[in-house]
Motif scaffolding. Sequence first.
Motif, PDB file in Angstrom:
ATOM      1  N   VAL A 149      25.729 -31.417  69.457  1.00 32.29           N
ATOM      2  CA  VAL A 149      25.230 -30.757  70.725  1.00 32.29           C
ATOM      3  C   VAL A 149      26.263 -30.068  71.531  1.00 32.29           C
ATOM      4  N   GLN A 150      25.866 -28.927  72.339  1.00 30.57           N
ATOM      5  CA  GLN A 150      26.745 -28.426  73.133  1.00 30.57           C
ATOM      6  C   GLN A 150      26.745 -29.305  74.247  1.00 30.57           C
ATOM      7  N   HIS A 151      27.902 -29.443  74.749  1.00 27.97           N
ATOM      8  CA  HIS A 151      28.286 -30.146  76.313  1.00 27.97           C
ATOM      9  C   HIS A 151      28.463 -29.068  77.228  1.00 27.97           C
ATOM     10  N   LEU A 152      27.400 -28.953  78.004  1.00 27.05           N
ATOM     11  CA  LEU A 152      27.581 -28.037  79.125  1.00 27.05           C
ATOM     12  C   LEU A 152      27.934 -26.512  78.867  1.00 27.05           C
ATOM     13  N   GLY A 153      27.713 -26.317  77.624  1.00 27.43           N
ATOM     14  CA  GLY A 153      28.116 -24.893  77.014  1.00 27.43           C
ATOM     15  C   GLY A 153      29.439 -24.638  77.102  1.00 27.43           C
ATOM     16  N   TYR A 154      30.279 -25.610  76.968  1.00 29.28           N
ATOM     17  CA  TYR A 154      32.029 -25.654  77.182  1.00 29.28           C
ATOM     18  C   TYR A 154      32.521 -25.959  75.522  1.00 29.28           C
ATOM     19  N   SER A 155      31.841 -27.037  75.146  1.00 34.51           N
ATOM     20  CA  SER A 155      32.306 -27.514  73.794  1.00 34.51           C
ATOM     21  C   SER A 155      31.230 -28.227  73.185  1.00 34.51           C
ATOM     22  N   TRP A 156      31.528 -28.736  71.916  1.00 41.87           N
ATOM     23  CA  TRP A 156      30.514 -29.352  71.142  1.00 41.87           C
ATOM     24  C   TRP A 156      30.859 -30.898  71.104  1.00 41.87           C
ATOM     25  N   LEU A 157      29.729 -31.577  71.560  1.00 47.86           N
ATOM     26  CA  LEU A 157      29.759 -33.094  71.236  1.00 47.86           C
ATOM     27  C   LEU A 157      29.235 -33.590  69.995  1.00 47.86           C
ATOM     28  N   TYR A 158      29.964 -34.397  68.996  1.00 47.60           N
ATOM     29  CA  TYR A 158      29.870 -34.574  67.973  1.00 47.60           C
ATOM     30  C   TYR A 158      29.501 -36.542  67.768  1.00 47.60           C
ATOM     31  N   GLY A 159      28.705 -36.772  67.066  1.00 47.62           N
ATOM     32  CA  GLY A 159      28.159 -37.810  66.744  1.00 47.62           C
ATOM     33  C   GLY A 159      27.715 -38.422  65.597  1.00 47.62           C
ATOM     34  N   ARG A 160      27.333 -39.576  65.261  1.00 53.97           N
ATOM     35  CA  ARG A 160      26.777 -40.188  63.986  1.00 53.97           C
ATOM     36  C   ARG A 160      25.636 -41.150  64.448  1.00 53.97           C
ATOM     37  N   PHE A 161      25.208 -41.572  63.468  1.00 51.34           N
ATOM     38  CA  PHE A 161      24.438 -42.931  63.299  1.00 51.34           C
ATOM     39  C   PHE A 161      25.169 -43.813  62.257  1.00 51.34           C
ATOM     40  N   ASP A 162      25.548 -44.922  62.611  1.00 51.04           N
ATOM     41  CA  ASP A 162      26.248 -45.983  61.731  1.00 51.04           C
ATOM     42  C   ASP A 162      25.509 -46.592  60.928  1.00 51.04           C
ATOM     43  N   LYS A 163      24.388 -47.043  61.173  1.00 55.18           N
ATOM     44  CA  LYS A 163      23.252 -47.755  60.456  1.00 55.18           C
ATOM     45  C   LYS A 163      21.949 -46.882  60.261  1.00 55.18           C
ATOM     46  N   PHE A 164      21.618 -46.777  58.998  1.00 51.76           N
ATOM     47  CA  PHE A 164      20.328 -46.362  58.771  1.00 51.76           C
ATOM     48  C   PHE A 164      20.184 -46.883  57.126  1.00 51.76           C
ATOM     49  N   SER A 165      18.997 -46.586  56.526  1.00 52.45           N
ATOM     50  CA  SER A 165      18.433 -46.797  55.441  1.00 52.45           C
ATOM     51  C   SER A 165      17.457 -45.783  54.949  1.00 52.45           C
ATOM     52  N   GLY A 166      17.282 -45.863  53.482  1.00 51.48           N
ATOM     53  CA  GLY A 166      16.130 -44.893  53.014  1.00 51.48           C
ATOM     54  C   GLY A 166      16.183 -44.819  51.655  1.00 51.48           C
ATOM     55  N   ASN A 167      15.453 -44.204  50.887  1.00 47.52           N
ATOM     56  CA  ASN A 167      15.297 -43.815  49.503  1.00 47.52           C
ATOM     57  C   ASN A 167      14.415 -42.542  49.455  1.00 47.52           C
ATOM     58  N   PHE A 168      14.700 -41.911  48.094  1.00 54.27           N
ATOM     59  CA  PHE A 168      14.130 -40.558  47.744  1.00 54.27           C
ATOM     60  C   PHE A 168      13.573 -40.966  46.349  1.00 54.27           C
TER      61      PHE A 168
END
Length: 186
Positions: free
Chosen positions: A40-59
């Motif tokens: 997500v852009q941070h104040l329009g000056y840079s990008w803030l990156y992140g992740r979710f460390d825990k998730f699960s699923g199937n397909f």
Amino acid sequence: MKKTIATSLLTLGLLSGTAAHAEDYVIDTEGMHAFIQFRVQHLGYSWLYGRFDKFSGNFSYDEKQPEAAKIEVTIDTTSVNSNHAERDKHLRSEDFLNVEKHPEAKFVSTKYSGGKLEGNLTLNGVTKPLTIDVEEIGAGNDPWGGFRRGFEGKTKFALADFGIEKDLGPASKEVEMILSVEGVKK
């Protein structure tokens, strides 16, 4: 009459024997071969990156009938990680993910067609339809005797659609998500 019934049963048996069957996969989070990242852009000056460390699923996926693909993913929102402890604490607060009330987010697909995966995302206690652009990365045998299949998905959505109203400036109204999913055939 008996001949007609026998012919019908034989035809039905042949058709069901040749019908394509979806393969079921579990998303490989144990081996960390799957990621849910965001920016997500941070104040329009840079990008803030992140992740979710825990998730699960199937397909489920069938190469002969990709339109029958289905996926379900559950995300532990308390595992948000932007590589900054104080910011992560803020992201978990009522201003953003409100993890005390909503410790999970969930995506359940409803349709797949032409590289577009449609479904419902529940985030911050709000459920809305969401479309993810999907690219198949590949599939094949792994070195451990299993079979794997991988996809990458990208989407973006307005934070306000999910009740996240914190104002970080006009450039920061939307979040982009990148989902790298590698599944191990069950």
